[in-house]
Scaffold this motif. Sequence first.
Motif, PDB file in Angstrom:
ATOM      1  N   ASP A 130       0.816  -1.225   0.000  1.00 47.57           N
ATOM      2  CA  ASP A 130       0.000   0.000   0.000  1.00 47.57           C
ATOM      3  C   ASP A 130       0.848   1.273   0.000  1.00 47.57           C
ATOM      4  O   ASP A 130       0.336   2.364  -0.230  1.00 47.57           O
ATOM      5  N   VAL A 131       2.136   1.137   0.314  1.00 46.77           N
ATOM      6  CA  VAL A 131       3.001   2.328   0.393  1.00 46.77           C
ATOM      7  C   VAL A 131       3.383   2.775  -1.018  1.00 46.77           C
ATOM      8  O   VAL A 131       3.823   1.982  -1.833  1.00 46.77           O
ATOM      9  N   ARG A 132       3.171   4.071  -1.333  1.00 49.41           N
ATOM     10  CA  ARG A 132       3.421   4.590  -2.678  1.00 49.41           C
ATOM     11  C   ARG A 132       4.708   5.392  -2.802  1.00 49.41           C
ATOM     12  O   ARG A 132       5.221   5.596  -3.900  1.00 49.41           O
ATOM     13  N   TRP A 133       5.196   5.904  -1.673  1.00 46.83           N
ATOM     14  CA  TRP A 133       6.430   6.696  -1.684  1.00 46.83           C
ATOM     15  C   TRP A 133       7.288   6.280  -0.499  1.00 46.83           C
ATOM     16  O   TRP A 133       6.762   6.128   0.612  1.00 46.83           O
ATOM     17  N   VAL A 134       8.569   6.093  -0.752  1.00 49.29           N
ATOM     18  CA  VAL A 134       9.531   5.885   0.334  1.00 49.29           C
ATOM     19  C   VAL A 134      10.588   6.968   0.165  1.00 49.29           C
ATOM     20  O   VAL A 134      11.154   7.126  -0.920  1.00 49.29           O
ATOM     21  N   ILE A 135      10.824   7.748   1.194  1.00 46.53           N
ATOM     22  CA  ILE A 135      11.882   8.763   1.125  1.00 46.53           C
ATOM     23  C   ILE A 135      12.970   8.372   2.126  1.00 46.53           C
ATOM     24  O   ILE A 135      12.691   8.203   3.313  1.00 46.53           O
ATOM     25  N   ASN A 136      14.189   8.187   1.635  1.00 46.85           N
ATOM     26  CA  ASN A 136      15.330   7.880   2.505  1.00 46.85           C
ATOM     27  C   ASN A 136      16.080   9.167   2.831  1.00 46.85           C
ATOM     28  O   ASN A 136      16.476   9.906   1.927  1.00 46.85           O
ATOM     29  N   THR A 137      16.318   9.401   4.123  1.00 47.66           N
ATOM     30  CA  THR A 137      17.107  10.572   4.520  1.00 47.66           C
ATOM     31  C   THR A 137      18.562  10.386   4.105  1.00 47.66           C
ATOM     32  O   THR A 137      19.239  11.330   3.746  1.00 47.66           O
ATOM     33  N   HIS A 138      19.036   9.153   4.216  1.00 43.69           N
ATOM     34  CA  HIS A 138      20.350   8.740   3.726  1.00 43.69           C
ATOM     35  C   HIS A 138      20.324   7.215   3.715  1.00 43.69           C
ATOM     36  O   HIS A 138      19.290   6.623   4.034  1.00 43.69           O
ATOM     37  N   LEU A 139      21.423   6.573   3.321  1.00 44.01           N
ATOM     38  CA  LEU A 139      21.373   5.136   3.046  1.00 44.01           C
ATOM     39  C   LEU A 139      22.105   4.286   4.078  1.00 44.01           C
ATOM     40  O   LEU A 139      22.442   3.128   3.811  1.00 44.01           O
ATOM     41  N   HIS A 140      22.365   4.830   5.274  1.00 40.76           N
ATOM     42  CA  HIS A 140      22.935   4.008   6.346  1.00 40.76           C
ATOM     43  C   HIS A 140      21.972   2.877   6.701  1.00 40.76           C
ATOM     44  O   HIS A 140      20.754   3.011   6.546  1.00 40.76           O
ATOM     45  N   PHE A 141      22.553   1.761   7.248  1.00 35.58           N
ATOM     46  CA  PHE A 141      21.735   0.555   7.410  1.00 35.58           C
ATOM     47  C   PHE A 141      20.579   0.716   8.388  1.00 35.58           C
ATOM     48  O   PHE A 141      19.595  -0.009   8.300  1.00 35.58           O
ATOM     49  N   ASP A 142      20.695   1.668   9.339  1.00 27.85           N
ATOM     50  CA  ASP A 142      19.598   1.823  10.306  1.00 27.85           C
ATOM     51  C   ASP A 142      18.516   2.780   9.793  1.00 27.85           C
ATOM     52  O   ASP A 142      17.560   3.073  10.510  1.00 27.85           O
ATOM     53  N   HIS A 143      18.650   3.246   8.561  1.00 28.75           N
ATOM     54  CA  HIS A 143      17.660   4.136   7.943  1.00 28.75           C
ATOM     55  C   HIS A 143      17.082   3.541   6.661  1.00 28.75           C
ATOM     56  O   HIS A 143      15.939   3.827   6.298  1.00 28.75           O
ATOM     57  N   ALA A 144      17.894   2.736   5.975  1.00 25.57           N
ATOM     58  CA  ALA A 144      17.492   2.194   4.673  1.00 25.57           C
ATOM     59  C   ALA A 144      17.508   0.663   4.656  1.00 25.57           C
ATOM     60  O   ALA A 144      17.217   0.059   3.631  1.00 25.57           O
ATOM     61  N   GLY A 145      17.812   0.038   5.819  1.00 23.15           N
ATOM     62  CA  GLY A 145      17.892  -1.419   5.862  1.00 23.15           C
ATOM     63  C   GLY A 145      16.576  -2.091   5.503  1.00 23.15           C
ATOM     64  O   GLY A 145      16.554  -3.186   4.947  1.00 23.15           O
ATOM     65  N   GLY A 146      15.472  -1.412   5.830  1.00 18.37           N
ATOM     66  CA  GLY A 146      14.155  -1.963   5.513  1.00 18.37           C
ATOM     67  C   GLY A 146      13.681  -1.641   4.103  1.00 18.37           C
ATOM     68  O   GLY A 146      12.544  -1.970   3.748  1.00 18.37           O
ATOM     69  N   ALA A 163      32.495   2.503   4.992  1.00 16.64           N
ATOM     70  CA  ALA A 163      31.969   1.261   4.421  1.00 16.64           C
ATOM     71  C   ALA A 163      31.035   0.483   5.350  1.00 16.64           C
ATOM     72  O   ALA A 163      30.047  -0.104   4.886  1.00 16.64           O
ATOM     73  N   ALA A 164      31.315   0.482   6.658  1.00 16.78           N
ATOM     74  CA  ALA A 164      30.530  -0.360   7.565  1.00 16.78           C
ATOM     75  C   ALA A 164      29.061   0.069   7.620  1.00 16.78           C
ATOM     76  O   ALA A 164      28.191  -0.733   7.975  1.00 16.78           O
ATOM     77  N   SER A 165      28.757   1.319   7.265  1.00 18.58           N
ATOM     78  CA  SER A 165      27.382   1.822   7.352  1.00 18.58           C
ATOM     79  C   SER A 165      26.581   1.631   6.068  1.00 18.58           C
ATOM     80  O   SER A 165      25.359   1.692   6.093  1.00 18.58           O
ATOM     81  N   TYR A 166      27.291   1.468   4.942  1.00 15.55           N
ATOM     82  CA  TYR A 166      26.599   1.382   3.646  1.00 15.55           C
ATOM     83  C   TYR A 166      26.643  -0.052   3.128  1.00 15.55           C
ATOM     84  O   TYR A 166      27.681  -0.496   2.605  1.00 15.55           O
ATOM     85  N   LEU A 167      25.552  -0.784   3.272  1.00 11.01           N
ATOM     86  CA  LEU A 167      25.500  -2.177   2.864  1.00 11.01           C
ATOM     87  C   LEU A 167      24.715  -2.269   1.555  1.00 11.01           C
ATOM     88  O   LEU A 167      23.508  -1.978   1.523  1.00 11.01           O
ATOM     89  N   PRO A 168      25.388  -2.662   0.460  1.00 11.09           N
ATOM     90  CA  PRO A 168      24.756  -2.633  -0.871  1.00 11.09           C
ATOM     91  C   PRO A 168      23.379  -3.312  -0.975  1.00 11.09           C
ATOM     92  O   PRO A 168      22.523  -2.804  -1.703  1.00 11.09           O
ATOM     93  N   PRO A 169      23.110  -4.432  -0.257  1.00 11.00           N
ATOM     94  CA  PRO A 169      21.768  -5.029  -0.410  1.00 11.00           C
ATOM     95  C   PRO A 169      20.632  -4.088   0.029  1.00 11.00           C
ATOM     96  O   PRO A 169      19.474  -4.310  -0.312  1.00 11.00           O
ATOM     97  N   ASN A 170      20.966  -3.023   0.775  1.00 11.81           N
ATOM     98  CA  ASN A 170      19.943  -2.070   1.200  1.00 11.81           C
ATOM     99  C   ASN A 170      19.569  -1.069   0.108  1.00 11.81           C
ATOM    100  O   ASN A 170      18.512  -0.440   0.187  1.00 11.81           O
ATOM    101  N   PHE A 171      20.459  -0.905  -0.906  1.00 16.50           N
ATOM    102  CA  PHE A 171      20.139   0.099  -1.929  1.00 16.50           C
ATOM    103  C   PHE A 171      20.342  -0.359  -3.362  1.00 16.50           C
ATOM    104  O   PHE A 171      19.684   0.151  -4.264  1.00 16.50           O
ATOM    105  N   GLU A 172      21.183  -1.367  -3.614  1.00 10.47           N
ATOM    106  CA  GLU A 172      21.404  -1.758  -5.014  1.00 10.47           C
ATOM    107  C   GLU A 172      20.170  -2.389  -5.672  1.00 10.47           C
ATOM    108  O   GLU A 172      19.928  -2.179  -6.854  1.00 10.47           O
ATOM    109  N   PRO A 173      19.324  -3.138  -4.945  1.00 13.66           N
ATOM    110  CA  PRO A 173      18.135  -3.699  -5.610  1.00 13.66           C
ATOM    111  C   PRO A 173      17.043  -2.664  -5.894  1.00 13.66           C
ATOM    112  O   PRO A 173      16.067  -2.976  -6.572  1.00 13.66           O
TER     113      PRO A 173
END
Length: 287
Positions: free
Chosen positions: A109-125, A162-172
């Motif tokens: 049902d969610v139509r928009w997701v806005i990420n403040t930045h791509l650290h794992f505790d903000h974009a992991g979901g 590097a430890a904060s930016y995990l590619p599976p959170n943003f590459e897909p």
Amino acid sequence: MSHTTFRVGRLTCHALEGGTQRLDGGAMFGVVPKPLWQRRIPADERNRIPLALRCLLIEHDDGLVLVDTGLGNKEDAKFKDIYGVVNEGADGRTCLEDALAELGYAPGDVRWVINTHLHFDHAGGNTFRDPAGRVAVTFPRARYVVQRGELEFARHTNERTAASYLPPNFEPVSFTLVTGEAEPLPGVRCVPTPGHVPFHQSVLVESAGERVCFVADLVPTAAHVPLPWIMGYDLEPLVTLESKRRLYQRAEAEAWLLFFEHDATVIAGRVGREGKGFGLVEPLVAG
Ligand SMILES: [Zn+2]
């Protein structure tokens, strides 16, 4: 209760509790000495302090808007122990999906997701691991928005970042990229607030003269409201200082509600003068 509902003008908003994590108290408060910060947030036996993973859901005319996505379900037990993560939800998903379900919504049902930045505790979901082990986007019908510079920054890490930016959170994810101040949908503004990372953004929601600003890691908890209380994690702390000063000017003049992503108890509040500096007034506490 994993959500708290409040109104901003004509908009209904929900603070969604995406779980908790524990981070080193010294790192969370930078140059502030422990005798000062531990009066605000006491540390555990590993010197860590409890932090929320709180997201903002807005019931907008253009569809549901979610700001940040918590930590997700892809990390292993060792990772979750180091960062003290507790965010498990039903069916192998997270508290964030549970909070949505409590409101009668599904991820679709969610139509928009806005990420403040791509650290794992903000974009992991942003993405999740399904029972077969595959990683897929969590909100398949949503348009995901982030600053163009942040995606580039996340893709080109160094030993410190590097430890904060995990590619599976943003590459897909196929992102809609914005540059600088932008209004991806009416009344929802991306406001650059650099310092924590160079392209960190806050999200300002406005309706009928009322405003709430999701300040993310610019002011992670209510204890970070004073200008010099800046995280040791910030890559450019002096830039954070000026971002806070600039944002507070607008926030004070227009009585914005500041929304705290990481405060374990205080969801939001307004900034006001406290002596020579700033303090929090009218705190909204989790119900
Ligand atoms: Zn954070």
